[in-house]
Design a protein around this motif. Structure first.
Motif, PDB file in Angstrom:
ATOM      1  N   UNK A 166       0.969  -1.093   0.087  1.00  0.00           N
ATOM      2  CA  UNK A 166       0.121   0.091  -0.045  1.00  0.00           C
ATOM      3  C   UNK A 166       1.132   1.142  -0.071  1.00  0.00           C
ATOM      4  N   UNK A 167       0.324   2.288  -0.410  1.00  0.00           N
ATOM      5  CA  UNK A 167       1.050   3.664  -0.602  1.00  0.00           C
ATOM      6  C   UNK A 167       0.248   4.586   0.089  1.00  0.00           C
ATOM      7  N   UNK A 168       1.094   5.765   0.676  1.00  0.00           N
ATOM      8  CA  UNK A 168       0.646   6.756   1.485  1.00  0.00           C
ATOM      9  C   UNK A 168       0.766   8.150   0.695  1.00  0.00           C
ATOM     10  N   UNK A 169       1.098   8.244  -0.363  1.00  0.00           N
ATOM     11  CA  UNK A 169       1.429   9.671  -0.857  1.00  0.00           C
ATOM     12  C   UNK A 169       0.260  10.185  -1.628  1.00  0.00           C
ATOM     13  N   UNK A 170       0.021  11.324  -1.454  1.00  0.00           N
ATOM     14  CA  UNK A 170      -0.992  12.142  -2.358  1.00  0.00           C
ATOM     15  C   UNK A 170      -0.557  12.681  -3.500  1.00  0.00           C
ATOM     16  N   UNK A 171      -1.418  12.669  -4.480  1.00  0.00           N
ATOM     17  CA  UNK A 171      -0.726  13.278  -5.820  1.00  0.00           C
ATOM     18  C   UNK A 171      -1.961  13.517  -6.543  1.00  0.00           C
ATOM     19  N   UNK A 172      -2.089  13.981  -7.892  1.00  0.00           N
ATOM     20  CA  UNK A 172      -2.783  14.211  -8.733  1.00  0.00           C
ATOM     21  C   UNK A 172      -3.870  15.316  -8.709  1.00  0.00           C
ATOM     22  N   UNK A 185      -5.493   7.523   3.109  1.00  0.00           N
ATOM     23  CA  UNK A 185      -5.406   6.363   3.518  1.00  0.00           C
ATOM     24  C   UNK A 185      -4.480   5.650   2.790  1.00  0.00           C
ATOM     25  N   UNK A 186      -4.120   4.317   3.260  1.00  0.00           N
ATOM     26  CA  UNK A 186      -3.383   3.351   2.395  1.00  0.00           C
ATOM     27  C   UNK A 186      -4.062   3.228   1.143  1.00  0.00           C
ATOM     28  N   UNK A 187      -3.548   2.949   0.088  1.00  0.00           N
ATOM     29  CA  UNK A 187      -4.116   2.539  -1.153  1.00  0.00           C
ATOM     30  C   UNK A 187      -3.361   1.551  -1.954  1.00  0.00           C
ATOM     31  N   UNK A 188      -4.021   0.960  -2.847  1.00  0.00           N
ATOM     32  CA  UNK A 188      -3.117   0.000  -3.859  1.00  0.00           C
ATOM     33  C   UNK A 188      -3.786  -0.091  -5.159  1.00  0.00           C
TER      34      UNK A 188
END
Ligand SMILES: CC(C)n1nc(-c2ccc(NC(=O)/C=C/C(=O)c3ccc(F)c(C(F)(F)F)c3)cc2)c2c(N)ncnc21
Length: 278
Positions: A166-172, A185-188
């Motif tokens: 899972x990743x926790x960084x915001x972007x876009x 939140x964690x996402x995949x």
């Protein structure tokens, strides 16, 4: 071309620079031609001081490794890169058709055949990226380019990650963010399935599904999955069904990529040679 000789150490003298194609992240991109082979490419110039300023050296190296390793008809190629004292140059596949965004803005909204063809192409490309453990996470119309045959190319991996977990960084931009990203939140991988739903909606209606006057309102609409369909005749029930199955808050319940390709709306509308089979 370069892809056959990755060891080749390119320099600016190997290229004739043509017209500027536009201004992207961290620098401009130009039409260019490799002098010996006359091969047309897009040359992206990135200023080192920008990369150093944001301490992106490692991420850029990782991006370059990811992008040169990806080989898929719907993923824009990075043939190689080189640098001089103050700049890094990316040697990219040239997408003659420019930004899909431009076509969408020009025509307002796409036909169901065109929209389904693009969604099928994106799904094939994402399935390929996911099996290579790459989450794109920044799929928005301006990152989608078209080649000379109008075939879709995913580009600008400015923020993709090589991820097994899972990743926790915001972007876009906000419109395309899945709820789990909005909540940081964690996402995949499933974020890309959500984005496919957002894009499918935008292709068919000309606006993203959770558009609002303010960021806060967009966040709210995303978190509530506040999805409404304008009553227009040109969008079939099957199309809405696919969108509803992708814009699901629980990421585990979003329609998986392989099921998207079997969805009746895709089967009925996607042009098989507009999107490459597996
Ligand atoms: C203008 C027009 C519409 N246009 N634009 C393209 C084009 C396609 C792809 C790219 N790719 C990138 O810029 C990739 C960048 C990174 O990966 C990156 C950069 C810095 C970082 F810090 C990082 C980081 F990861 F370190 F953050 C990553 C750029 C332009 C284009 C084209 N190829 N053909 C025709 N027209 C085209």
């Amino acid at each position: 071309m370069a892809s056959e000789s990755p060891k080749k150490n390119w320099s600016i003298n190997d290229f004739e620079i043509g017209k500027p194609l536009g201004k992207g992240k961290f620098g401009r991109v130009y039409l260019a031609r490799e002098s010996k082979s006359k091969y047309i490419v897009a040359l992206k110039v990135i200023f080192k001081e920008q990369i150093e300023k944001y301490r992106l050296q490692h991420q850029l190296k990782r991006e370059m490794a990811i992008q040169t390793s990806l080989r898929h008809p719907h993923v824009l190629r990075l043939y190689g890169w080189f640098h001089d004292a103050e700049r890094i140059f990316l040697i990219l596949e040239y997408a003659h058709g420019g930004e899909l965004y431009g076509e969408l803005r020009r025509v307002g909204y796409l036909s169901e055949q065109q929209a389904a063809t693009y969604i099928a192409s994106l799904t094939h490309a994402l399935a390929y990226c996911h099996e290579k453990h790459v989450i794109h996470r920044d799929i928005k119309p301006e990152n989608l380019l078209l080649d000379h045959e109008g075939r879709l190319k995913i580009a600008d991996f400015g923020w993709s990650v090589q991820s097994k977990n899972k990743r926790h960084t915001m972007c876009g931009t906000l419109d395309y963010l899945a709820p789990e990203m909005v909540e940081n939140k964690a996402h995949d991988y499933a974020v890309d399935n959500w984005t496919l739903g957002v894009l499918c909606y935008e292709f068919l209606y000309g606006v993203p599904p959770f558009e609002a006057d303010s960021q806060a309102d967009t966040f709210q609409r995303i978190m509530k999955v506040d999805l409404t369909f304008p009553s227009t005749p040109h969008v079939s029930t099957e199309a809405k069904d696919l969108i509803i199955q992708l814009l699901v808050k629980d990421s585990a319940k979003r329609l998986p990529l392989d099921k998207i390709l079997k969805h009746p709306w895709i089967i009925m509308n996607a042009d098989p040679n507009g999107s490459f089979p597996e």
